[in-house]
Each structure stands twice: as C-alpha cells, then as structure tokens.
Write a protein that holds these residues in place. Sequence first.
Motif, PDB file in Angstrom:
ATOM      1  N   ILE A 114       0.923  -1.035  -0.171  1.00  0.00           N
ATOM      2  CA  ILE A 114      -0.269  -0.114   0.288  1.00  0.00           C
ATOM      3  C   ILE A 114       0.859   0.828  -0.202  1.00  0.00           C
ATOM      4  O   ILE A 114       1.766   1.544   0.975  1.00  0.00           O
ATOM      5  N   ALA A 121      -3.036   2.540   9.921  1.00  0.00           N
ATOM      6  CA  ALA A 121      -4.313   2.087   8.999  1.00  0.00           C
ATOM      7  C   ALA A 121      -3.978   1.298   9.337  1.00  0.00           C
ATOM      8  O   ALA A 121      -3.696  -0.005   9.224  1.00  0.00           O
ATOM      9  N   VAL A 123      -6.090  -2.899   6.956  1.00  0.00           N
ATOM     10  CA  VAL A 123      -7.272  -3.519   5.517  1.00  0.00           C
ATOM     11  C   VAL A 123      -7.740  -3.556   5.847  1.00  0.00           C
ATOM     12  O   VAL A 123      -8.240  -4.667   7.311  1.00  0.00           O
ATOM     13  N   VAL A 138      -1.885  -1.591   8.477  1.00  0.00           N
ATOM     14  CA  VAL A 138      -0.579  -1.856   7.226  1.00  0.00           C
ATOM     15  C   VAL A 138       0.319  -1.651   8.358  1.00  0.00           C
ATOM     16  O   VAL A 138       0.914  -0.399   9.801  1.00  0.00           O
ATOM     17  N   LEU A 157      -9.720   0.502   3.420  1.00  0.00           N
ATOM     18  CA  LEU A 157      -8.955   0.650   3.972  1.00  0.00           C
ATOM     19  C   LEU A 157      -9.674   1.708   5.071  1.00  0.00           C
ATOM     20  O   LEU A 157     -10.062   2.103   4.016  1.00  0.00           O
TER      21      LEU A 157
END
Length: 227
Positions: A114, A121, A123, A138, A157
């Motif tokens: 990513i 973050a 996902v 992440v 996300l």
Amino acid sequence: MQMNAKISSSLDVYKPLRFSFAEPLQTYDAGKIHLEQKRDTLWIPVADSLYTFLQDSIAIRDYTLTYKWTPGESYRIVMDSTAFTNIYGLFTNTYKQEFKVKALEDYANLYLSISGVSDSAFVEILDSGDKPVRTAPVINGGAEFMYMNPGTYYARLFIDRNGNGKYDTGNYSEKRQPEEVSYYPQELELKANWDIEQDWDIYATPVDKQKPEKIKKNKPKEKKRNY
C-alpha cells in the motif's frame, strides 16, 4: 444442560473452537476438558498449558478454546460429564468430537503493498455483501492476510486517526470528521494454494469511483429507453 458446540468437521487453521450454553455457567472444571491430537492411530493429549479456554467478554454464555493448530492434522475434543454446571445446578453430559484442520494447500495468502498511507491504518477484507471477514494493520507499507479461503473478495482501508484500532464515524457536536476510507477499486480473486501480492495506491482512483459496483448497496438504476 444444553451445550452447543460450534465446531466444523473441517476447521480453519486460525479459528478457535466455540461453545455456547443455554444458561450462564456457575462453574466449570478445566481438568475435565481434554484436547487430543491424532498421531497415526493414537490420540495424544495436548498439554493444558498450550491452549486456553476462556469466557467471551461480551456474550457471557459463550466460551472459546484457542490453540495453535497444525495444518492438515486431526484433533479431538473430549469433555467429561459434569465439566460444566449452570446457575441452576444442572450439568452437561460427556461430549466428544473429532475434527480436522485444513491443510495449507487449501488456502490463499494475500499481501497488499500500500502506498499513500503515512498514518496508522487498517485494511478490511470484505465479502460480496460488503461485510468484513478479516482485518489487519498496515505495517511497513503493507497488510498481510494469511490462510484466506478461496473466493472473490474486496478491500477497504481506513486511516485510524485516533489509534483505537477501529473505524470511527464523525460527530457533529464534537466537530469531528469521520475517519478517511478508501476502497480497492477491483475484485480480489483468491485461489487455493496461491500467494498473491497486489499493489494499491489509495489515491490513484478518485474516491467517488473507488468502491466496486458489486458491493454498492445503492447501485445506479439502469435508464429506461422510451420507444
């Protein structure tokens, strides 16, 4: 006392065993709960220290047995009579069930590389109903999902601005904006025994065009032609 064991004959390698009781328990005897692994034709006890049996923190009538399963191996759970006693003094009967953990070849592994994310973050991998089936943070520019069942999935996300590990909506009175969300704009087709690595720039596709049509709840209606 009624006990519902939510155990499939073919268990996912990352899933615990789940048990649900009709009434809240008063006590249970951990010494009467036995996990065994099959070696050739013999059932070998698994040491009590290697697995946990815990009550759910929210659904108090539910319990889980968690263990690091070996892919492709067969196991058996055995519970002696009177292992569980409910608040009315009723107890369970003897319970025994065999199951097999899925082999590694049954799964796909997915890695999303990513770009465009600098904050914390997460996902979420979504099913065709836009519901999360797996979540991963992440880390170092990527999110990894091991032991995925084959099928068609989607990815979403969210920027975890406050670092609490979950998506937060906005709050008008607190003048707080909802956390930023991005969708991977295509389907993710996962096949058994495949390792898939997919690049994802979360800003490459305009936000209003990111979410795939198949998981949109309000899909655009087709225009009718007048003849």
